[in-house]
Scaffold this motif. Structure first.
Motif, PDB file in Angstrom:
ATOM      1  N   LEU A   1       0.833  -1.197   0.000  1.00 49.77           N
ATOM      2  CA  LEU A   1       0.000   0.000   0.000  1.00 49.77           C
ATOM      3  C   LEU A   1       0.869   1.249   0.000  1.00 49.77           C
ATOM      4  CD1 LEU A   1      -2.684  -0.957   2.687  1.00 49.77           C
ATOM      5  CD2 LEU A   1      -2.822  -1.236   0.217  1.00 49.77           C
ATOM      6  N   GLU A   2       0.383   2.281  -0.665  1.00 46.49           N
ATOM      7  CA  GLU A   2       1.015   3.591  -0.588  1.00 46.49           C
ATOM      8  C   GLU A   2       0.095   4.490   0.225  1.00 46.49           C
ATOM      9  OE1 GLU A   2       3.039   6.976  -3.441  1.00 46.49           O
ATOM     10  OE2 GLU A   2       1.256   5.931  -4.162  1.00 46.49           O
ATOM     11  N   ILE A   3       0.615   4.997   1.333  1.00 42.92           N
ATOM     12  CA  ILE A   3      -0.196   5.773   2.265  1.00 42.92           C
ATOM     13  C   ILE A   3       0.444   7.136   2.461  1.00 42.92           C
ATOM     14  CG2 ILE A   3      -1.286   5.807   4.528  1.00 42.92           C
ATOM     15  CD1 ILE A   3      -0.688   2.765   4.687  1.00 42.92           C
ATOM     16  N   LEU A   4      -0.271   8.186   2.108  1.00 46.11           N
ATOM     17  CA  LEU A   4       0.221   9.544   2.283  1.00 46.11           C
ATOM     18  C   LEU A   4      -0.199  10.055   3.663  1.00 46.11           C
ATOM     19  CD1 LEU A   4      -0.845  10.954  -1.204  1.00 46.11           C
ATOM     20  CD2 LEU A   4       1.340   9.889  -0.586  1.00 46.11           C
ATOM     21  N   THR A   5       0.744  10.640   4.379  1.00 47.64           N
ATOM     22  CA  THR A   5       0.453  11.221   5.692  1.00 47.64           C
ATOM     23  C   THR A   5       0.917  12.678   5.698  1.00 47.64           C
ATOM     24  OG1 THR A   5       2.574  10.470   6.599  1.00 47.64           O
ATOM     25  CG2 THR A   5       0.685   8.991   6.842  1.00 47.64           C
ATOM     26  N   HIS A   6       0.569  13.396   6.755  1.00 49.59           N
ATOM     27  CA  HIS A   6       0.957  14.800   6.856  1.00 49.59           C
ATOM     28  C   HIS A   6       1.341  15.112   8.302  1.00 49.59           C
ATOM     29  CE1 HIS A   6       0.819  19.178   6.615  1.00 49.59           C
ATOM     30  NE2 HIS A   6       0.787  19.060   5.294  1.00 49.59           N
ATOM     31  N   PRO A   7       2.440  15.817   8.509  1.00 46.66           N
ATOM     32  CA  PRO A   7       2.892  16.096   9.883  1.00 46.66           C
ATOM     33  C   PRO A   7       1.907  16.907  10.713  1.00 46.66           C
ATOM     34  CG  PRO A   7       4.187  17.344   8.268  1.00 46.66           C
ATOM     35  CD  PRO A   7       3.398  16.330   7.504  1.00 46.66           C
ATOM     36  N   LEU A   8       1.028  17.648  10.083  1.00 50.50           N
ATOM     37  CA  LEU A   8       0.065  18.442  10.842  1.00 50.50           C
ATOM     38  C   LEU A   8      -0.857  17.568  11.683  1.00 50.50           C
ATOM     39  CD1 LEU A   8      -0.918  21.334  11.400  1.00 50.50           C
ATOM     40  CD2 LEU A   8      -2.474  21.099   9.460  1.00 50.50           C
ATOM     41  N   LEU A   9      -1.092  16.331  11.258  1.00 50.90           N
ATOM     42  CA  LEU A   9      -1.980  15.430  11.989  1.00 50.90           C
ATOM     43  C   LEU A   9      -1.232  14.523  12.969  1.00 50.90           C
ATOM     44  CD1 LEU A   9      -4.467  14.396   9.162  1.00 50.90           C
ATOM     45  CD2 LEU A   9      -4.832  16.053  11.013  1.00 50.90           C
ATOM     46  N   SER A  10       0.069  14.598  12.989  1.00 49.13           N
ATOM     47  CA  SER A  10       0.862  13.794  13.916  1.00 49.13           C
ATOM     48  C   SER A  10       0.519  14.168  15.361  1.00 49.13           C
ATOM     49  CB  SER A  10       2.353  14.033  13.648  1.00 49.13           C
ATOM     50  OG  SER A  10       3.143  13.286  14.517  1.00 49.13           O
ATOM     51  N   PRO A  11       0.458  13.193  16.287  1.00 49.88           N
ATOM     52  CA  PRO A  11       0.800  11.774  16.169  1.00 49.88           C
ATOM     53  C   PRO A  11      -0.405  10.868  15.893  1.00 49.88           C
ATOM     54  CG  PRO A  11       0.518  12.309  18.471  1.00 49.88           C
ATOM     55  CD  PRO A  11       0.194  13.570  17.699  1.00 49.88           C
ATOM     56  N   ILE A  12      -1.492  11.426  15.429  1.00 48.55           N
ATOM     57  CA  ILE A  12      -2.698  10.642  15.170  1.00 48.55           C
ATOM     58  C   ILE A  12      -2.476   9.729  13.966  1.00 48.55           C
ATOM     59  CG2 ILE A  12      -5.141  10.767  14.548  1.00 48.55           C
ATOM     60  CD1 ILE A  12      -4.633  11.689  17.381  1.00 48.55           C
ATOM     61  N   ARG A  13      -2.922   8.467  14.074  1.00 47.11           N
ATOM     62  CA  ARG A  13      -2.837   7.547  12.934  1.00 47.11           C
ATOM     63  C   ARG A  13      -3.791   8.014  11.840  1.00 47.11           C
ATOM     64  NH1 ARG A  13      -4.812   2.126  14.642  1.00 47.11           N
ATOM     65  NH2 ARG A  13      -5.681   3.264  16.402  1.00 47.11           N
ATOM     66  N   HIS A  14      -3.256   8.148  10.632  1.00 51.00           N
ATOM     67  CA  HIS A  14      -4.093   8.594   9.530  1.00 51.00           C
ATOM     68  C   HIS A  14      -3.426   8.207   8.219  1.00 51.00           C
ATOM     69  CE1 HIS A  14      -1.050  11.775   9.690  1.00 51.00           C
ATOM     70  NE2 HIS A  14      -1.368  12.074   8.431  1.00 51.00           N
ATOM     71  N   GLY A  15      -4.184   8.257   7.162  1.00 55.05           N
ATOM     72  CA  GLY A  15      -3.620   7.955   5.862  1.00 55.05           C
ATOM     73  C   GLY A  15      -4.547   8.323   4.725  1.00 55.05           C
ATOM     74  N   PHE A  16      -3.979   8.960   3.718  1.00 47.53           N
ATOM     75  CA  PHE A  16      -4.659   9.159   2.439  1.00 47.53           C
ATOM     76  C   PHE A  16      -4.103   8.064   1.524  1.00 47.53           C
ATOM     77  CE2 PHE A  16      -4.279  13.353   4.420  1.00 47.53           C
ATOM     78  CZ  PHE A  16      -5.598  13.783   4.420  1.00 47.53           C
ATOM     79  N   PHE A  17      -4.884   7.027   1.293  1.00 51.61           N
ATOM     80  CA  PHE A  17      -4.417   5.867   0.543  1.00 51.61           C
ATOM     81  C   PHE A  17      -4.503   6.148  -0.954  1.00 51.61           C
ATOM     82  CE2 PHE A  17      -5.404   4.320   4.683  1.00 51.61           C
ATOM     83  CZ  PHE A  17      -4.649   3.178   4.888  1.00 51.61           C
ATOM     84  N   THR A  18      -3.449   5.809  -1.686  1.00 51.23           N
ATOM     85  CA  THR A  18      -3.491   5.903  -3.138  1.00 51.23           C
ATOM     86  C   THR A  18      -4.116   4.614  -3.674  1.00 51.23           C
ATOM     87  OG1 THR A  18      -1.368   4.872  -3.673  1.00 51.23           O
ATOM     88  CG2 THR A  18      -1.325   7.200  -3.007  1.00 51.23           C
ATOM     89  N   ARG A  19      -4.141   4.442  -4.987  1.00 49.16           N
ATOM     90  CA  ARG A  19      -4.722   3.232  -5.575  1.00 49.16           C
ATOM     91  C   ARG A  19      -3.747   2.062  -5.563  1.00 49.16           C
ATOM     92  NH1 ARG A  19      -6.093   4.512 -11.754  1.00 49.16           N
ATOM     93  NH2 ARG A  19      -6.653   2.306 -11.737  1.00 49.16           N
ATOM     94  N   LYS A  20      -2.514   2.281  -5.138  1.00 46.90           N
ATOM     95  CA  LYS A  20      -1.500   1.235  -5.175  1.00 46.90           C
ATOM     96  C   LYS A  20      -1.715   0.198  -4.070  1.00 46.90           C
ATOM     97  CE  LYS A  20       2.039   4.050  -7.395  1.00 46.90           C
ATOM     98  NZ  LYS A  20       3.445   4.547  -7.347  1.00 46.90           N
ATOM     99  N   GLY A  21      -1.437  -1.060  -4.402  1.00 44.63           N
ATOM    100  CA  GLY A  21      -1.477  -2.120  -3.410  1.00 44.63           C
ATOM    101  C   GLY A  21      -2.808  -2.820  -3.245  1.00 44.63           C
TER     102      GLY A  21
END
Length: 254
Positions: free
Chosen positions: A5-25
């Motif tokens: 899987l390719e999961i995009l994250t952003h430091p602004l939401l750290s340390p909360i678990r989160h992910g913008f998933f791409t179509r990969k995987g």
């Protein structure tokens, strides 16, 4: 077949678990090749279930604990409380979820619209919002923020994930007229395109609405239309004459 899987994250939401998933995987093929998580697409339902299960595992929850709603481009928000039946929640017509539960991941599906993930780490409250132009104009962003505040959130951060960029979002004059009739101050989010028709800055408008609601906000700056290897896009599928399109998923969990 690629299974990573390719999961995009952003430091602004750290340390909360989160992910913008791409179509990969993902397990889907054909038009839906990759991680299509849209139950309402015409993809094979068992492949969609496999894809959603992979997302749940990546988010650290059981597959049955990946919570979504039936999105309808409106402003209703579901507040997920302890003991709520997630199968029932999945059939509720709404466009955002908020929760303080720690046993679930809440998620929204998109294919050009804005996926917005929100969090107040100190208060232990998270939100996920689906905001196309119609929902954003009607107030789904503000409704999501209000629902989080009802759960005790006060210092909310938000990130807009992959969405269609202004460069690729050509609209008609009628669209612009309807939009400006509702929000005259949003004229700055329209610009002339190469053919003279207006182009709309959806993530710019989303950031404006978030910041006016008192939320610190950023956009990942990924365009769904421009990158077919990584993102599904309703508009691109339409332009290419495809019969259907995949749905990306964006998720957040405490």
């Amino acid at each position: 077949m690629q299974t990573t899987l390719e999961i995009l994250t952003h430091p602004l939401l750290s340390p909360i678990r989160h992910g913008f998933f791409t179509r990969k995987g993902g397990a889907s093929s054909g038009l839906f090749s990759g991680l299509n998580c849209g139950r309402r697409s015409s993809d094979q339902s068992d492949m969609v279930q496999v894809n959603r299960a992979r997302v749940a595992v990546a988010m650290g929850v059981q597959p049955a604990c990946l919570a979504t709603v039936k999105q309808v481009h409106a402003t209703d928000v579901v507040t997920l409380a302890p003991g709520d039946d997630l199968e029932r929640i999945r059939e509720i017509k709404a466009d955002a979820l908020v929760t303080a539960r720690r046993d679930v991941a809440i998620a929204v599906l998109t294919a050009d619209c804005q996926p917005i993930l929100l969090a107040d780490p100190a208060a232990g409250v998270v939100g996920a919002c689906h905001a196309g132009w119609r929902g954003a104009l009607a107030g789904v962003i503000e409704a999501t923020v209000a629902a989080m505040r009802n759960l005790g959130a006060s210092q909310i951060r938000a990130v807009i994930g992959p969405t269609i960029s202004q460069r690729n979002y050509e609209v008609g004059d009628a669209f612009m007229d309807e939009f400006l009739a509702e929000d005259p101050e949003s004229e700055r989010f329209f610009s002339g395109g190469p053919k003279g028709s207006p182009h709309f800055d959806l993530p710019g408008f989303g950031l404006k609405r978030l910041r006016e609601a008192g939320v610190e906000a950023e956009w990942t700056r990924h365009c769904t239309y421009a990158d077919p290897d990584r993102f599904f896009s309703y508009r691109r599928a339409t332009h290419e004459g495809q019969a259907d399109y995949g749905r990306l998923i964006s998720a957040i969990a405490l």
